[in-house]
Design an enzyme around this catalytic site. Structure first.
Site, PDB file in Angstrom:
ATOM      1  N   ARG A 120     -21.558  14.032  36.895  1.00 22.68           N
ATOM      2  CA  ARG A 120     -20.537  14.594  35.717  1.00 22.68           C
ATOM      3  C   ARG A 120     -19.891  13.241  35.011  1.00 22.68           C
ATOM      4  NH1 ARG A 120     -19.287  18.793  39.098  1.00 22.68           N
ATOM      5  NH2 ARG A 120     -20.588  20.639  38.643  1.00 22.68           N
ATOM      6  N   LYS A 142     -22.760   6.103  21.526  1.00 20.41           N
ATOM      7  CA  LYS A 142     -23.629   7.290  21.220  1.00 20.41           C
ATOM      8  C   LYS A 142     -24.934   6.623  22.534  1.00 20.41           C
ATOM      9  CE  LYS A 142     -24.342   8.692  16.550  1.00 20.41           C
ATOM     10  NZ  LYS A 142     -25.285   8.893  15.393  1.00 20.41           N
ATOM     11  N   GLU A 184     -29.893  -4.541  10.750  1.00 20.34           N
ATOM     12  CA  GLU A 184     -28.686  -3.688  10.968  1.00 20.34           C
ATOM     13  C   GLU A 184     -27.389  -4.525  10.579  1.00 20.34           C
ATOM     14  OE1 GLU A 184     -29.032  -0.406  11.551  1.00 20.34           O
ATOM     15  OE2 GLU A 184     -30.832  -0.125  12.711  1.00 20.34           O
ATOM     16  N   LYS A 226     -18.922  -2.207  12.681  1.00 22.40           N
ATOM     17  CA  LYS A 226     -19.451  -0.613  13.313  1.00 22.40           C
ATOM     18  C   LYS A 226     -17.840  -0.078  13.904  1.00 22.40           C
ATOM     19  CE  LYS A 226     -22.642   1.955  15.849  1.00 22.40           C
ATOM     20  NZ  LYS A 226     -23.923   2.177  16.528  1.00 22.40           N
ATOM     21  N   GLU A 236     -18.865  11.725  14.512  1.00 24.57           N
ATOM     22  CA  GLU A 236     -19.912  11.829  13.374  1.00 24.57           C
ATOM     23  C   GLU A 236     -19.584  13.126  12.650  1.00 24.57           C
ATOM     24  OE1 GLU A 236     -23.946  11.557  14.688  1.00 24.57           O
ATOM     25  OE2 GLU A 236     -24.255  10.026  13.016  1.00 24.57           O
ATOM     26  N   ARG A 240     -19.125   8.243   9.350  1.00 22.36           N
ATOM     27  CA  ARG A 240     -19.754   7.558  10.286  1.00 22.36           C
ATOM     28  C   ARG A 240     -21.351   7.491   9.615  1.00 22.36           C
ATOM     29  NH1 ARG A 240     -19.730   7.552  16.778  1.00 22.36           N
ATOM     30  NH2 ARG A 240     -21.545   6.450  17.207  1.00 22.36           N
ATOM     31  N   ASN A 244     -25.950   5.175   8.318  1.00 18.63           N
ATOM     32  CA  ASN A 244     -27.288   5.549   8.111  1.00 18.63           C
ATOM     33  C   ASN A 244     -28.175   4.807   6.866  1.00 18.63           C
ATOM     34  OD1 ASN A 244     -27.740   7.075  10.428  1.00 18.63           O
ATOM     35  ND2 ASN A 244     -26.547   8.903   9.786  1.00 18.63           N
ATOM     36  N   HIS A 247     -31.847   4.593   6.294  1.00 23.77           N
ATOM     37  CA  HIS A 247     -32.251   5.268   7.490  1.00 23.77           C
ATOM     38  C   HIS A 247     -32.871   6.531   7.072  1.00 23.77           C
ATOM     39  CE1 HIS A 247     -30.030   2.366   9.915  1.00 23.77           C
ATOM     40  NE2 HIS A 247     -30.486   3.002  11.160  1.00 23.77           N
ATOM     41  N   HIS A 251     -36.598   6.188   8.350  1.00 19.56           N
ATOM     42  CA  HIS A 251     -37.139   7.355   9.223  1.00 19.56           C
ATOM     43  C   HIS A 251     -38.430   8.054   8.781  1.00 19.56           C
ATOM     44  CE1 HIS A 251     -32.997   8.183  11.237  1.00 19.56           C
ATOM     45  NE2 HIS A 251     -33.600   7.210  11.809  1.00 19.56           N
ATOM     46  N   HIS A 264     -37.934  -0.156  14.087  1.00 23.30           N
ATOM     47  CA  HIS A 264     -36.993   0.665  13.379  1.00 23.30           C
ATOM     48  C   HIS A 264     -36.277  -0.346  12.580  1.00 23.30           C
ATOM     49  CE1 HIS A 264     -33.426   3.088  12.713  1.00 23.30           C
ATOM     50  NE2 HIS A 264     -32.630   2.222  13.239  1.00 23.30           N
TER      51      HIS A 264
HETATM   52  N1  NAD Z   1     -26.764   4.297  20.509  1.00 18.57           N
HETATM   53  C1  NAD Z   1     -26.973   4.018  19.338  1.00 18.57           C
HETATM   54  O1  NAD Z   1     -25.691   3.968  18.639  1.00 18.57           O
HETATM   55  C2  NAD Z   1     -28.216   3.379  18.798  1.00 18.57           C
HETATM   56  C3  NAD Z   1     -28.105   2.726  17.286  1.00 18.57           C
HETATM   57  C4  NAD Z   1     -29.371   2.036  17.023  1.00 18.57           C
HETATM   58  C5  NAD Z   1     -30.453   2.111  17.944  1.00 18.57           C
HETATM   59  N2  NAD Z   1     -30.470   2.819  18.933  1.00 18.57           N
HETATM   60  C6  NAD Z   1     -31.638   2.931  19.972  1.00 18.57           C
HETATM   61  O2  NAD Z   1     -31.825   1.745  20.286  1.00 18.57           O
HETATM   62  C7  NAD Z   1     -33.228   1.662  20.660  1.00 18.57           C
HETATM   63  C8  NAD Z   1     -34.084   0.383  20.056  1.00 18.57           C
HETATM   64  O3  NAD Z   1     -33.271  -0.866  20.801  1.00 18.57           O
HETATM   65  P1  NAD Z   1     -34.093  -2.120  20.805  1.00 18.57           P
HETATM   66  O4  NAD Z   1     -34.393  -2.621  19.419  1.00 18.57           O
HETATM   67  O5  NAD Z   1     -33.091  -3.087  21.436  1.00 18.57           O
HETATM   68  O6  NAD Z   1     -35.427  -1.910  21.564  1.00 18.57           O
HETATM   69  P2  NAD Z   1     -35.813  -2.110  22.893  1.00 18.57           P
HETATM   70  O7  NAD Z   1     -34.847  -1.735  23.975  1.00 18.57           O
HETATM   71  O8  NAD Z   1     -36.997  -1.197  23.169  1.00 18.57           O
HETATM   72  O9  NAD Z   1     -36.023  -3.692  23.009  1.00 18.57           O
HETATM   73  C9  NAD Z   1     -37.121  -4.230  22.232  1.00 18.57           C
HETATM   74  C10 NAD Z   1     -38.067  -5.043  22.945  1.00 18.57           C
HETATM   75  O10 NAD Z   1     -37.282  -6.104  23.452  1.00 18.57           O
HETATM   76  C11 NAD Z   1     -37.487  -6.249  24.912  1.00 18.57           C
HETATM   77  N3  NAD Z   1     -36.395  -7.270  25.379  1.00 18.57           N
HETATM   78  C12 NAD Z   1     -35.059  -6.933  25.299  1.00 18.57           C
HETATM   79  N4  NAD Z   1     -34.435  -7.888  25.614  1.00 18.57           N
HETATM   80  C13 NAD Z   1     -35.029  -8.977  25.524  1.00 18.57           C
HETATM   81  C14 NAD Z   1     -34.819 -10.251  25.581  1.00 18.57           C
HETATM   82  N5  NAD Z   1     -33.528 -10.725  25.863  1.00 18.57           N
HETATM   83  N6  NAD Z   1     -35.787 -11.253  25.777  1.00 18.57           N
HETATM   84  C15 NAD Z   1     -37.417 -10.655  25.403  1.00 18.57           C
HETATM   85  N7  NAD Z   1     -37.359  -9.389  25.430  1.00 18.57           N
HETATM   86  C16 NAD Z   1     -36.504  -8.541  25.323  1.00 18.57           C
HETATM   87  C17 NAD Z   1     -37.244  -5.072  25.371  1.00 18.57           C
HETATM   88  O11 NAD Z   1     -37.927  -4.886  26.647  1.00 18.57           O
HETATM   89  C18 NAD Z   1     -38.361  -4.292  24.315  1.00 18.57           C
HETATM   90  O12 NAD Z   1     -39.656  -4.586  24.639  1.00 18.57           O
HETATM   91  C19 NAD Z   1     -33.913   2.928  19.993  1.00 18.57           C
HETATM   92  O13 NAD Z   1     -34.444   3.822  20.952  1.00 18.57           O
HETATM   93  C20 NAD Z   1     -32.954   3.603  19.266  1.00 18.57           C
HETATM   94  O14 NAD Z   1     -32.723   4.866  19.243  1.00 18.57           O
HETATM   95  C21 NAD Z   1     -29.195   3.294  19.497  1.00 18.57           C
HETATM   96 ZN    ZN Z   2     -30.735   2.006  12.938  1.00 15.87          ZN
END
Ligand code: NAD
Ligand code: ZN
Ligand code: NAD
Ligand code: ZN
Lengths: 361, 361
Positions: A120, A142, A184, A226, A236, A240, A244, A247, A251, A264
């Site tokens: 929890r 999030k 972003e 942000k 949200e 907030r 998007n 987005h 999407h 993305h």
């Molecule tokens: N929580 C939120 O508010 C929020 C906002 C935007 C996106 N997201 C989520 O984030 C995710 C996308 O995140 P992302 O773009 O970081 O993708 P990711 O975590 O998949 O990373 C992208 C790639 O880079 C690699 N990587 C990471 N750090 C590295 C480094 N320093 N050197 C070399 N390779 C590295 C990872 O292993 C992966 O293969 C999605 O699941 C999305 O839904 C969440």
């Molecule tokens: Zn985004």
């Protein structure tokens, strides 16, 4: 070192931004209720950055458990999350064990959710290692995993105790991932920060060269922007949604091409161009504004032309993503350059934007 | 109708206690952000109570989706939880859909957790249909599922918008389940409410006959007592541990016999006798006090003699459940009849209590 302060959920915390933060565990140590942590990372990031962090913590008497997950959005599932629980329970981790996310947004979202629900709720620290994670996913609390019927459908709002954005980790980031993070960053300029947008226009070349000072400025500014938007609307309900921008179209592009074809951030980039086209269609931004937006996105190594899925398919996909009321879909639109709002588009305006913004079929 | 008010997490809500509440949907309607609910129940409870509730809601224009899960603690798992998500996502339920838990503690805990994490949180209403759920699990906002390596290991603190304790639903409760609920009710008397303990002594026969007034009083008082303790310590840092009276021994009994052999309330009942024996051993309660406790528990149809697992096995099991510091285990003990505290027992005292309280091997 740069510092952004967040105060959400009555649990203020710091985002620290600098090179070589990974081994500066003096920021982490005072936050640990017990000298025990579990570092959650993945098979790509572990060989690059896990040893340094682990050694630095252990040198300070912290008991470290490493949990290394497979890499990829397709592993952002309950099954993978359960590997974290298996690891924690197998090691009898208690409610005072701190979880540290070391990786991109996928690792951050999953680790944050694991921290939210393990016994929890246990303390949680973010060490984002992608540009996208540093400027977006690690800010705002999030957390989530995907469900076969929808992305990020199961999750929590759960704040970390600290975010360490170590700019050195970006040295190894593949160029496409780097550009995806820039999408972003550009978004924050377009939402409500014209000065930042203009700074980005002036500095996009040094940013693309991953200059430390430029990166530090961009990450700090993005986090501040942000944080401001999120703090005003933590759960949200309203503003907030501005985050998007690009987005809804984005999407549709991701889903239409099949997830993973475009990153993305790439889809969001092309989506922002579509949002700009629609805003121009409404007479709200000028042809010059549109050109500036498109030029910046292109210089950031991002696509400005959306794939030719056909207007029908775009509309279908967006209707699945959003509610359609009386033929109108909610969009984030631009009132002028550097100022966005939550609005609606009619189908003809969407079609016009798609005609102008998509590749020839 | 009786009303207990809870104010936790800055989200006050009511517990309503009466017969025939199930169809009085006027309590539910004003709380729905959208005229849409998903009722989560199980295969045992659905045929008994789902139609009445569903018809009453639908008669008021509420769109109802029923999600019927298999019955049993062994289904309190991620896999079953996922059936809820499958159902909700299959029906495109949005963040304004309210989840209603209709069933015992297993359904309440799972539905509450589903509500906490579905799209990062949707509204939630509890309709507890076991005595244990009405006096214990529906109060306090703990939600959880089990993990193969531990009970209730994955969960959230998440408060409902309303609890409807419909006493009529207890008519169909099997006698063993009814008695199991009484164990937790007696527990509240022993924690810090001598007057309630004495009321229970005087009314145990009418309670066992399921007299409505007696039941209403017992449920109301139990909810008040639990609410008071929980409100003082919502996230379980201190005094909330008093609610574990009888539970350290009880968990050892449940685990030692294999989960399911004894009901949780039965194990807690025998565990409270062991806690009383240990407290007498420490000279804190008298032989008469012990007899009164044992007599009330026996009249409630509950076991007073613990199974002969052997002292070694008990100690092992309890050490797995709790931290053992320097040969001492934390226990909830009785300072006097009707007043408990968080204390520690040495191994010899535990052994003496077990010798006195267990069946001959
Ligand atoms: N929580 C939120 O508010 C929020 C906002 C935007 C996106 N997201 C989520 O984030 C995710 C996308 O995140 P992302 O773009 O970081 O993708 P990711 O975590 O998949 O990373 C992208 C790639 O880079 C690699 N990587 C990471 N750090 C590295 C480094 N320093 N050197 C070399 N390779 C590295 C990872 O292993 C992966 O293969 C999605 O699941 C999305 O839904 C969440
Ligand atoms: Zn985004
Ligand atoms: N969240 C908390 O704070 C908290 C506190 C105590 C217990 N719990 C949890 O509660 C669960 C135990 O709850 P429980 O004792 O209600 O068990 P339960 O939910 O398994 O219900 C017991 C049995 O009675 C049946 N039943 C329910 N209502 C009925 C009715 N009106 N008529 C006939 N049969 C009915 C159920 O289908 C089940 O077979 C455990 O999982 C425990 O971990 C949670
Ligand atoms: Zn209990």
């Amino acid at each position: 070192m740069r510092l952004v302060k967040l105060d959400l959920d009555h649990a203020p915390y710091d985002i620290l931004i600098a090179r070589d933060l990974l081994t500066q565990v003096q920021h982490i140590l005072p936050l640990l209720p017990q000298k025990r942590v579990a570092i959650v990372t993945n098979e790509t990031v572990a060989p690059l950055y896990l040893p340094q962090l682990q050694v630095a913590l252990e040198a300070n008497g912290v008991q470290v458990q490493a949990i290394v997950l497979p890499d990829g959005e397709k592993y952002k599932t309950w099954e993978t999350l359960n590997l974290i629980f298996d690891g924690l329970l197998g090691a009898r981790a208690e409610r005072k064990t701190t979880l540290i996310a070391l990786g991109g947004g996928v690792i951050g979202d999953m680790t944050g959710f694991a921290a939210a629900v393990y016994q929890r709720g246990v303390p949680f620290i973010q060490i984002p290692t992608t540009l996208l994670a540093q400027v977006d996913s690690s800010v705002g609390g999030k957390t989530a995993i995907n469900h076969p019927l929808g992305k990020n459908m199961i999750g929590s709002f759960y704040q970390p105790k600290l975010v360490l954005a170590d700019l050195s980790t970006l040295d190894t980031l593949p160029p496409r991932e780097f550009s995806a993070g820039l999408a972003e960053i550009i978004k924050y300029g377009l939402i409500d920060d014209l000065a930042f947008f203009e700074w980005l226009e002036a500095n996009i070349d040094v940013l693309m060269a991953r200059d430390t000072d430029a990166l530090a400025h961009a990450v700090e500014h993005s986090c501040q922007n942000k944080a401001r938007i999120v703090a005003a609307d933590e759960k949200e309900h309203g503003q907030r949604a501005l985050l998007n921008l690009g987005h809804t179209f984005g999407h549709a592009i991701e889903a239409g091409l099949g997830y993973g074809a475009w990153l993305h951030g790439e889809a969001v980039a092309a989506g922002m161009v579509l949002a700009a086209l629609a805003s121009k269609e409404l007479g709200q931004i000028s042809a010059t504004d549109l050109e500036r937006i498109t030029a910046l996105i292109a210089k950031a190594g991002l696509p400005t032309v959306s794939p030719a899925l056909g207007a029908e398919r775009y509309l279908d996909l967006m209707a699945q993503d959003k509610k359609v009321d009386a033929g109108k879909i909610k969009f984030i639109l631009m009132r002028r350059l550097g100022e966005s709002y939550i609005g609606e588009l009619t189908v003809p305006v969407i079609q016009a934007a798609l005609t102008a913004g998509c590749a020839a079929a």
